[in-house]
Enzyme design. Structure first.
Site, PDB file in Angstrom:
ATOM      1  N   ASP A 114       0.783  -1.240   0.000  1.00  0.00           N
ATOM      2  CA  ASP A 114       0.000   0.000   0.000  1.00  0.00           C
ATOM      3  C   ASP A 114       0.817   1.293   0.000  1.00  0.00           C
ATOM      4  OD1 ASP A 114       0.896   0.148   2.677  1.00  0.00           O
ATOM      5  OD2 ASP A 114      -0.981  -0.637   3.494  1.00  0.00           O
ATOM      6  N   HIS A 129       6.517  -7.813  -1.069  1.00  0.00           N
ATOM      7  CA  HIS A 129       5.517  -8.296  -2.023  1.00  0.00           C
ATOM      8  C   HIS A 129       5.209  -7.276  -3.117  1.00  0.00           C
ATOM      9  CE1 HIS A 129       4.038 -11.337   1.256  1.00  0.00           C
ATOM     10  NE2 HIS A 129       5.189 -11.672   0.709  1.00  0.00           N
ATOM     11  N   THR A 197       1.161  -8.922  11.524  1.00  0.00           N
ATOM     12  CA  THR A 197       1.189  -9.991  10.519  1.00  0.00           C
ATOM     13  C   THR A 197       0.806 -11.317  11.163  1.00  0.00           C
ATOM     14  OG1 THR A 197       2.494 -11.229   8.906  1.00  0.00           O
ATOM     15  CG2 THR A 197       3.718 -10.311  10.765  1.00  0.00           C
ATOM     16  N   SER A 198       0.053 -12.133  10.399  1.00  0.00           N
ATOM     17  CA  SER A 198      -0.328 -13.454  10.901  1.00  0.00           C
ATOM     18  C   SER A 198       0.869 -14.400  10.846  1.00  0.00           C
ATOM     19  CB  SER A 198      -1.497 -14.015  10.082  1.00  0.00           C
ATOM     20  OG  SER A 198      -1.149 -14.041   8.713  1.00  0.00           O
ATOM     21  N   GLU A 224      -3.881 -10.447  18.218  1.00  0.00           N
ATOM     22  CA  GLU A 224      -4.106 -11.802  18.731  1.00  0.00           C
ATOM     23  C   GLU A 224      -2.847 -12.667  18.569  1.00  0.00           C
ATOM     24  OE1 GLU A 224      -6.409 -13.785  14.993  1.00  0.00           O
ATOM     25  OE2 GLU A 224      -7.517 -12.346  16.231  1.00  0.00           O
ATOM     26  N   ALA A 240      -1.854  -1.999  16.873  1.00  0.00           N
ATOM     27  CA  ALA A 240      -0.545  -1.428  16.565  1.00  0.00           C
ATOM     28  C   ALA A 240      -0.513   0.092  16.745  1.00  0.00           C
ATOM     29  CB  ALA A 240      -0.165  -1.785  15.124  1.00  0.00           C
TER      30      ALA A 240
HETATM   31  P1  OAD Z   1      -3.052 -11.217   7.478  1.00  0.00           P
HETATM   32  O1  OAD Z   1      -4.387 -10.708   7.081  1.00  0.00           O
HETATM   33  O2  OAD Z   1      -2.770 -12.651   7.260  1.00  0.00           O
HETATM   34  O3  OAD Z   1      -2.804 -10.926   9.017  1.00  0.00           O
HETATM   35  C1  OAD Z   1      -3.070  -9.684   9.607  1.00  0.00           C
HETATM   36  C2  OAD Z   1      -2.669  -9.755  11.063  1.00  0.00           C
HETATM   37  O4  OAD Z   1      -2.850  -8.478  11.635  1.00  0.00           O
HETATM   38  C3  OAD Z   1      -3.514 -10.736  11.900  1.00  0.00           C
HETATM   39  O5  OAD Z   1      -2.623 -11.561  12.630  1.00  0.00           O
HETATM   40  C4  OAD Z   1      -4.327  -9.829  12.819  1.00  0.00           C
HETATM   41  O6  OAD Z   1      -4.520 -10.419  14.091  1.00  0.00           O
HETATM   42  C5  OAD Z   1      -3.455  -8.608  12.912  1.00  0.00           C
HETATM   43  N1  OAD Z   1      -4.151  -7.337  13.151  1.00  0.00           N
HETATM   44  C6  OAD Z   1      -5.357  -6.923  12.682  1.00  0.00           C
HETATM   45  N2  OAD Z   1      -5.610  -5.662  13.056  1.00  0.00           N
HETATM   46  C7  OAD Z   1      -4.541  -5.261  13.788  1.00  0.00           C
HETATM   47  C8  OAD Z   1      -4.193  -4.043  14.461  1.00  0.00           C
HETATM   48  N3  OAD Z   1      -4.987  -2.985  14.452  1.00  0.00           N
HETATM   49  N4  OAD Z   1      -3.009  -3.998  15.107  1.00  0.00           N
HETATM   50  C9  OAD Z   1      -2.168  -5.069  15.126  1.00  0.00           C
HETATM   51  N5  OAD Z   1      -2.453  -6.236  14.525  1.00  0.00           N
HETATM   52  C10 OAD Z   1      -3.601  -6.333  13.856  1.00  0.00           C
HETATM   53  O7  OAD Z   1      -1.984 -10.276   6.748  1.00  0.00           O
HETATM   54  P2  OAD Z   1      -0.434 -10.552   6.454  1.00  0.00           P
HETATM   55  O8  OAD Z   1       0.214 -11.254   7.587  1.00  0.00           O
HETATM   56  O9  OAD Z   1       0.136  -9.277   6.011  1.00  0.00           O
HETATM   57  O10 OAD Z   1       0.359 -11.733   0.290  1.00  0.00           O
HETATM   58  O11 OAD Z   1      -0.533 -11.525   5.229  1.00  0.00           O
HETATM   59  C11 OAD Z   1       0.646 -11.896   4.578  1.00  0.00           C
HETATM   60  C12 OAD Z   1       0.425 -11.992   3.104  1.00  0.00           C
HETATM   61  O12 OAD Z   1      -0.711 -12.824   2.837  1.00  0.00           O
HETATM   62  C13 OAD Z   1       0.074 -10.679   2.418  1.00  0.00           C
HETATM   63  O13 OAD Z   1       1.184  -9.898   2.095  1.00  0.00           O
HETATM   64  C14 OAD Z   1      -0.628 -11.158   1.169  1.00  0.00           C
HETATM   65  C15 OAD Z   1      -1.515 -12.209   1.808  1.00  0.00           C
HETATM   66  O14 OAD Z   1      -1.978 -13.186   0.966  1.00  0.00           O
HETATM   67  C16 OAD Z   1       0.206 -11.674  -1.025  1.00  0.00           C
HETATM   68  O15 OAD Z   1      -0.758 -11.161  -1.555  1.00  0.00           O
HETATM   69  C17 OAD Z   1       1.313 -12.307  -1.768  1.00  0.00           C
END
Ligand code: OAD
Length: 267
Positions: A114, A129, A197-198, A224, A240
């Site tokens: 983004d 990515h 990140t998850s 979480e 965050a």
């Molecule tokens: P995810 O959607 O898998 O995970 C988001 C994480 O953020 C989760 O663990 C939530 O608990 C946490 N979360 C949500 N809101 C939050 C907040 N306000 N503060 C802190 N944490 C919060 O996203 P990514 O880990 O980024 O790849 O996913 C990794 C990749 O999977 C992405 O880059 C994308 C996706 O498929 C591609 O498109 C190649």
């Protein structure tokens, strides 16, 4: 030594030993995921209401899907570009931009496409990515940078081919120079902050392990528990945009912390 996770009202009660190690660190990095931009209004991928619950990644985020229906893929990316164009960096992105000046070496390793980190002022950003603000020609490799959502769908290269978003799709490797730079930054970090990140998508999810394996500290901030939580030296379960500024001010401005950044538990 692994420190306990903190949550609820004690979530900012960070052990002094950890604060001290972070203060003494000269090389640091941050690994971010979609959760850091959630408070800017950009949806995450997994969990309730996540992108992959609503959309089929095979159609929208693979080369095969693009070959089958580039128009559909571009409609979705145009929608996301519009959504991201409206978004603004939040206090977590801003804190990370501020952190850069406090370390001799500092890198932001982001899975997000983004552009929020650069917008917030971070300079050393490794976009693992890719970026939604770039297009690439699959035939001749031409790169086109965008500052607004695409107008025409699908966009065409001068060579006549359909341009693709310059992002990494499922089943694709990270560009080798990006993967190498990220691994190097992770391995040399004395501390890595892992935010929103998850930690399920590789190779990004392996970066904190590189930091740990070379003796560094891993501090996680997430709403979480994740797959990383059992490896992290400290996990703070909070948003965050609240937790990172609070933690950072505790580290960087200890004398101002109590008066200027009172911690108000949100439940
Ligand atoms: P995810 O959607 O898998 O995970 C988001 C994480 O953020 C989760 O663990 C939530 O608990 C946490 N979360 C949500 N809101 C939050 C907040 N306000 N503060 C802190 N944490 C919060 O996203 P990514 O880990 O980024 O790849 O996913 C990794 C990749 O999977 C992405 O880059 C994308 C996706 O498929 C591609 O498109 C190649």
């Amino acid at each position: 030594m692994r420190m306990p996770c903190v949550s609820g009202e004690d979530r900012y009660a960070v052990p002094e030993a950890i604060i001290k190690r972070i203060r003494q660190s000269k090389r640091a990095s941050v690994l971010t995921g979609a959760g850091i931009s959630a408070e800017s209004g950009i949806p995450t991928f997994r969990g309730a209401g996540g992108i992959w619950e609503k959309y089929d990644y095979r159609k929208l985020a693979t080369m095969q899907g693009f070959r089958e229906d580039p128009g559909l893929v571009w409609e979705w990316y145009q929608l996301r570009q519009r959504e991201m164009k409206k978004a603004k960096p939040n206090p977590a992105h801003e804190t990370i931009a501020e952190m850069e000046a406090h370390f001799e070496r500092f890198a932001v390793l982001t899975q997000n496409i983004d552009g929020m980190h650069k917008l917030a002022g971070s300079r050393n950003v490794i976009e693992l990515h890719g970026s939604i603000w770039r297009m690439r020609c699959p035939r001749d490799g031409t790169i086109i940078t965008l500052d607004a959502p695409v107008n025409e769908i699908p966009p065409l290269c001068q060579c006549g081919s359909i341009l693709r978003p310059d992002v990494v799709w499922f089943g694709e490797p990270l560009p080798s120079e990006v993967a190498e730079a990220a691994s190097k930054a992770a391995a040399e970090s004395e501390v890595m902050f892992v935010v929103g990140t998850s930690a399920v998508v590789y190779p990004a999810a392996a970066l904190p392990i590189l930091t740990k394996n070379s003796g560094g500290l891993v501090v996680e901030i997430n709403t979480e528990p994740t797959d990383l939580s059992s490896y992290a030296d400290l996990s703070i379960f909070a948003r965050a945009g609240e937790a990172l500024p609070a933690l950072w001010h505790k580290i960087a401005y200890p004398e101002r912390f109590m008066t200027e950044h009172p911690i108000i538990p949100n439940r």
